[in-house]
Design a protein around this motif. Structure first.
Motif, PDB file in Angstrom:
ATOM      1  N   ARG A 345       0.834  -1.209   0.000  1.00 28.19           N
ATOM      2  CA  ARG A 345       0.000   0.000   0.000  1.00 28.19           C
ATOM      3  C   ARG A 345       0.867   1.258   0.000  1.00 28.19           C
ATOM      4  NH1 ARG A 345      -4.897  -0.212   4.141  1.00 28.19           N
ATOM      5  NH2 ARG A 345      -5.376   1.632   2.890  1.00 28.19           N
ATOM      6  N   LYS A 348       2.175   1.719  -3.578  1.00 25.39           N
ATOM      7  CA  LYS A 348       1.133   2.216  -4.482  1.00 25.39           C
ATOM      8  C   LYS A 348       0.811   3.681  -4.208  1.00 25.39           C
ATOM      9  CE  LYS A 348      -1.421  -1.506  -3.656  1.00 25.39           C
ATOM     10  NZ  LYS A 348      -2.513  -2.488  -3.644  1.00 25.39           N
ATOM     11  N   HIS A 349       0.774   4.064  -2.935  1.00 24.38           N
ATOM     12  CA  HIS A 349       0.528   5.472  -2.604  1.00 24.38           C
ATOM     13  C   HIS A 349       1.669   6.344  -3.100  1.00 24.38           C
ATOM     14  CE1 HIS A 349      -0.987   8.925  -0.381  1.00 24.38           C
ATOM     15  NE2 HIS A 349       0.232   9.084   0.143  1.00 24.38           N
ATOM     16  N   TYR A 350       2.907   5.852  -2.953  1.00 26.63           N
ATOM     17  CA  TYR A 350       4.063   6.603  -3.432  1.00 26.63           C
ATOM     18  C   TYR A 350       3.956   6.834  -4.934  1.00 26.63           C
ATOM     19  CZ  TYR A 350       8.978   7.623  -4.442  1.00 26.63           C
ATOM     20  OH  TYR A 350      10.137   8.203  -4.874  1.00 26.63           O
ATOM     21  N   LYS A 352       1.321   6.840  -6.829  1.00 24.38           N
ATOM     22  CA  LYS A 352       0.209   7.739  -7.132  1.00 24.38           C
ATOM     23  C   LYS A 352       0.588   9.195  -6.866  1.00 24.38           C
ATOM     24  CE  LYS A 352      -4.566   8.698  -5.736  1.00 24.38           C
ATOM     25  NZ  LYS A 352      -5.678   8.287  -4.828  1.00 24.38           N
ATOM     26  N   LYS A 353       1.226   9.464  -5.733  1.00 26.17           N
ATOM     27  CA  LYS A 353       1.552  10.845  -5.376  1.00 26.17           C
ATOM     28  C   LYS A 353       2.648  11.416  -6.281  1.00 26.17           C
ATOM     29  CE  LYS A 353      -0.209  12.777  -2.846  1.00 26.17           C
ATOM     30  NZ  LYS A 353      -1.485  13.506  -3.029  1.00 26.17           N
ATOM     31  N   TYR A 389       9.200   5.106   2.135  1.00 25.26           N
ATOM     32  CA  TYR A 389       9.194   4.371   0.870  1.00 25.26           C
ATOM     33  C   TYR A 389      10.434   3.487   0.743  1.00 25.26           C
ATOM     34  CZ  TYR A 389       9.895   3.325  -4.015  1.00 25.26           C
ATOM     35  OH  TYR A 389      10.141   2.659  -5.176  1.00 25.26           O
ATOM     36  N   LEU A 408       0.213   7.499   4.316  1.00 23.71           N
ATOM     37  CA  LEU A 408      -1.030   7.823   3.618  1.00 23.71           C
ATOM     38  C   LEU A 408      -1.555   9.216   3.974  1.00 23.71           C
ATOM     39  CD1 LEU A 408      -2.917   4.387   3.863  1.00 23.71           C
ATOM     40  CD2 LEU A 408      -1.609   5.285   1.951  1.00 23.71           C
ATOM     41  N   ARG A 411      -0.113  14.384   1.911  1.00 22.07           N
ATOM     42  CA  ARG A 411      -0.878  14.785   0.710  1.00 22.07           C
ATOM     43  C   ARG A 411      -0.153  15.847  -0.073  1.00 22.07           C
ATOM     44  NH1 ARG A 411      -4.221  10.737  -0.285  1.00 22.07           N
ATOM     45  NH2 ARG A 411      -5.319  10.070   1.584  1.00 22.07           N
TER      46      ARG A 411
END
Length: 411
Positions: A345, A348-350, A352-353, A389, A408, A411
């Motif tokens: 997770r 994937k968040h890394y 996306k950002k 990360y 998470l 932002r």
């Protein structure tokens, strides 16, 4: 454009490896044709179709950068060869041998191991010997005639391949020595190789006409007789036990046939038979699942030049070869789509950002810290963003739930 300096030796080695794969596939195909009763048919002419199939797959395995490119080449080659060969038994076996070659090249490329169709070694000569004796057993004159020729050709290819590799290594090692006639020594070595290998290959072709095959069969029968005689000298030897067991089984068969099986035992036998079928079906399904799972994992590793999962965003640290020198070991995870762990997770968040902030992929030379610095994050958040990360991607321990929630929230 990057120019590649390909030497004549490299071209020769490539051609020899290509011919090696074809001769092996053709010998296996000839054995199958003889056993299936088609040894008298023109299977040699049909077997020539295996050469373009093997050559195309050999080049596609080297040049294709994506799995779908390799797949298209494989489908076209196999489909075209089967259409040319016809819908008979020989055409079907041409297709089967093509599928075997496809899977072999695919598995070797994905697992990063040398393919058995690209490495000439002497033990493969045994297939031609098997083909010769199969031709005698099934009275296939074509197989008897071509088996020594195939063996001689393969012997020459194997010797020439080994000689080229040794000469290439010799030239690289001693090229700086001015007084040593390196090139002349290499030519003398190759000439001696051709002389010895040519005489041996001629003897292999002439061996059946000189009665060497009969000598081999007689030696095998003599060895079998000696082994049986030695076993009879041992008390309670396997040979004696086999004879006694055969006699006892012959005596017990009439007694067993005279009795009738009770209905309860018959019901128990049927129940056990049903359980056996269920276990067998379950094992078959489990094997199919494991095979599909293994092929899917190999598919993910097929593209050698891309990072795992095809995630270009994570190509931030040095390439794998440089990572090994720095003792950086990547975590081997499942595909990110299925990975629901904290590390998955976070990754994937890394991704996306980074795409969201940079409006595209980062430079391949950037480290995670440099990438976070270009994302216009606050100082503390940028540092935490990169550190979490790196732990999720490279550390030996997994990230905790708290670290995932902290990541998470950025932002």
């Amino acid at each position: 454009m990057k120019q590649r300096n390909i030497t004549k030796r490299q071209v020769a080695l490539t051609l020899l490896e290509m011919c090696h794969g074809y001769l092996i596939l053709f010998a296996i195909y000839a054995c199958v044709a003889v056993i299936s009763g088609h040894g008298s048919e023109p299977f040699v002419r049909t077997g020539f179709l295996l050469f373009p199939v093997n050559a195309g797959l050999f080049l596609a395995e080297k040049k294709a950068t994506r799995f779908w490119q390799f797949g298209i080449v494989a489908v076209l080659l196999i489909g075209g060869s089967v259409m040319i060969a016809g819908s008979g038994v020989l055409g079907i076996w041409i297709g089967i041998m093509g599928i075997v070659a496809v899977f072999s090249y695919f598995y070797a490329r994905a697992s990063k191991h040398p393919c058995w169709l690209k490495t000439p070694v002497y033990p493969w000569l045994g297939i031609d010997l098997i083909l010769y004796f199969l031709g005698q057993r099934f009275e296939a004159e074509t197989a008897i005639r071509i088996a020594p020729v195939l063996a001689a050709l393969y012997y020459l290819i194997c010797n020439f391949h080994i000689n080229l590799e040794e000469v290439d290594s010799f030239l690289k090692t001693h090229a700086s020595l001015e007084r040593l006639p390196v090139r002349r020594l290499a030519r003398i070595n190759q000439g001696m190789m051709w002389m010895v290998s040519g005489l041996t290959a001629a003897a292999m072709i002439a061996a059946p006409y000189l009665g060497i095959d009969r000598l081999i069969r007689q030696a095998g029968q003599a060895l079998k007789a000696v082994i049986r005689w030695l076993l009879l000298l041992i008390p309670n030897s396997p040979v004696e036990e086999e004879t006694v067991a055969t006699e006892q089984a012959a005596q017990m068969m009439p007694a067993a046939a005279s009795g009738e099986t009770p209905w309860l035992l018959q019901l128990l036998y049927k129940f056990l038979n049903l359980i056996g079928w269920m276990i067998g079906i379950g094992m078959v399904l489990a094997c199919i699942f494991l095979i599909v799972r293994a092929l899917y994992r190999l598919y993910l590793r097929f593209n050698e030049k891309t990072e795992e999962n095809g995630d270009r965003i994570e190509r931030l640290l040095p390439p794998p070869a440089a990572e090994k020198k720095k003792n950086l070991n990547r975590k081997k995870k499942e595909h990110l789509f299925w990975d629901r762990s904290a590390d998955g997770r976070i990754r994937k968040h890394y991704r996306k950002k980074v795409l969201e902030k940079l409006k595209g992929s980062p430079d391949s030379a950037w480290t995670p810290t440099q990438t976070a610095g270009h994302m216009e994050l606050e100082g503390a958040d940028a540092k935490v963003f990169a550190q979490i990360y790196e732990k999720a991607r490279y550390a030996e321990t997994s990230c905790t739930k708290e670290e995932m929630e902290k990541m998470l929230r950025i932002r």
